[in-house]
Design a protein around this motif. Structure first.
Motif, PDB file in Angstrom:
ATOM      1  N   MET A  10      15.212 -71.131  65.009  1.00 31.99           N
ATOM      2  CA  MET A  10      14.465 -70.612  64.843  1.00 31.99           C
ATOM      3  C   MET A  10      13.407 -70.861  65.751  1.00 31.99           C
ATOM      4  O   MET A  10      13.238 -72.177  66.407  1.00 31.99           O
ATOM      5  CB  MET A  10      13.190 -71.165  64.172  1.00 31.99           C
ATOM      6  N   PHE A  48      11.011 -63.811  50.802  1.00 31.42           N
ATOM      7  CA  PHE A  48      10.805 -65.526  50.401  1.00 31.42           C
ATOM      8  C   PHE A  48       9.304 -65.568  49.405  1.00 31.42           C
ATOM      9  O   PHE A  48       9.971 -65.771  48.348  1.00 31.42           O
ATOM     10  CB  PHE A  48      10.374 -66.178  51.538  1.00 31.42           C
ATOM     11  N   ARG A  57      19.180 -65.750  51.171  1.00 32.63           N
ATOM     12  CA  ARG A  57      20.389 -66.129  51.721  1.00 32.63           C
ATOM     13  C   ARG A  57      20.926 -64.999  51.106  1.00 32.63           C
ATOM     14  O   ARG A  57      22.475 -65.139  52.219  1.00 32.63           O
ATOM     15  CB  ARG A  57      20.464 -67.224  51.452  1.00 32.63           C
ATOM     16  N   GLY A  79      19.508 -64.693  61.964  1.00 25.94           N
ATOM     17  CA  GLY A  79      17.919 -65.428  61.910  1.00 25.94           C
ATOM     18  C   GLY A  79      18.408 -66.845  61.735  1.00 25.94           C
ATOM     19  O   GLY A  79      19.815 -67.665  62.029  1.00 25.94           O
ATOM     20  N   LEU A 122       9.358 -70.479  56.315  1.00 26.77           N
ATOM     21  CA  LEU A 122       9.233 -72.479  56.208  1.00 26.77           C
ATOM     22  C   LEU A 122       8.926 -73.562  57.118  1.00 26.77           C
ATOM     23  O   LEU A 122       8.503 -74.373  56.575  1.00 26.77           O
ATOM     24  CB  LEU A 122      11.207 -72.769  57.190  1.00 26.77           C
TER      25      LEU A 122
HETATM   26  O1  LIG Z   1      15.394 -70.842  60.305  1.00 21.89           O
HETATM   27  C1  LIG Z   1      15.852 -70.522  58.901  1.00 21.89           C
HETATM   28  O2  LIG Z   1      15.353 -70.726  57.328  1.00 21.89           O
HETATM   29  C2  LIG Z   1      15.033 -68.543  59.575  1.00 21.89           C
HETATM   30  C3  LIG Z   1      14.854 -68.442  60.430  1.00 21.89           C
HETATM   31  C4  LIG Z   1      14.486 -66.839  60.242  1.00 21.89           C
HETATM   32  O3  LIG Z   1      15.134 -66.329  61.465  1.00 21.89           O
HETATM   33  C5  LIG Z   1      14.202 -65.913  59.442  1.00 21.89           C
HETATM   34  O4  LIG Z   1      15.466 -65.116  58.923  1.00 21.89           O
HETATM   35  C6  LIG Z   1      14.174 -66.767  57.729  1.00 21.89           C
HETATM   36  O5  LIG Z   1      12.677 -66.765  58.573  1.00 21.89           O
HETATM   37  C7  LIG Z   1      14.877 -68.442  57.425  1.00 21.89           C
END
Ligand SMILES: O=C(O)C1=C[C@@H](O)[C@@H](O)[C@H](O)C1
Ligand SMILES: Nc1ncnc2c1ncn2[C@@H]1O[C@H](COP(=O)(O)OP(=O)(O)OP(=O)(O)O)[C@@H](O)[C@H]1O
Ligand SMILES: [Mg+2]
Length: 172
Positions: A10, A48, A57, A79, A122
């Motif tokens: 992220m 979520f 997932r 993601g 998260l």
């Molecule tokens: O690092 C992750 O598990 C995520 C990253 C985002 O891109 C989203 O896909 C979601 O918030 C989960």
């Protein structure tokens, strides 16, 4: 032409870099997170909250497979967690895929995410100290999966343009 798949933690810049790469190459960009939100008709946060991470997932895997199977040329931005679930990391090795890990250090990720965490379930509820420790541990766990990418581009201390150029060099 092969599908270009960008992956990484992220905040490493998948969406930003993919948008710029798309403009230069004229190859359409598909953001997996955005497509999931369109399909589910709700935000990732809401998915979520209402259905839980396992549901998310499954949906993520299903849509990733679908995108890879389509006949169109695309840049696909994954993601942050996509390669780490449902054996998605194995799909990064496919013959019709060029997968690129945008590798960022803990400090780079922390600096980019700290003021920009509300849409990322998260980390949304963590304070600054918790976040730094979380990123360090989480990145360590996830690196195994990210390292299945065919190529790696370091993004630390690089402008968007410099990272895009590194990717263009890989594609040349
Ligand atoms: O690092 C992750 O598990 C995520 C990253 C985002 O891109 C989203 O896909 C979601 O918030 C989960
Ligand atoms: N050199 C850079 N390259 C890419 N992004 C940068 C750079 N400098 C700052 N940013 C910023 O970092 C932030 C995170 O980028 P972005 O949203 O593209 O990451 P992401 O990998 O798609 O994250 P997520 O997995 O949460 O969707 C953005 O606010 C972006 O503007
Ligand atoms: Mg993104």
């Amino acid at each position: 032409m092969k599908k270009i798949v960008l992956l990484g933690y992220m905040g490493c810049g998948k969406s930003t870099i993919a948008q710029n790469l798309s403009k230069i190459t004229n190859i359409p960009f598909l953001d997996l997170d955005k497509i999931i939100e369109e399909r589910a008709k709700m935000s990732i946060n809401e998915i979520f909250e209402k259905h839980g991470e396992i549901y998310f997932r499954k949906l993520e895997h299903q849509i990733f497979v679908e995108l890879l199977q389509s006949a169109e040329n695309n840049i696909i931005g994954l993601g942050g967690g996509t390669p780490c679930y449902a054996n998605n990391h194995e799909l990064l090795k496919g013959d019709d895929v060029v997968s690129i890990y945008l590798k960022a250090s803990i400090d780079t990720l922390y600096n980019r995410l700290v003021y920009n965490k509300s849409k990322r379930p998260l980390i949304a509820n963590m304070n600054e100290e918790e976040m730094k420790e979380f990123i360090a541990k989480h990145l360590f766990d996830r690196s195994f999966y990210y390292n299945h990418a065919q190529h790696k581009v370091s993004v630390d201390d690089k402008s968007v343009e410099e990272t895009v150029q590194d990717i263009l060099d890989i594609l040349a």
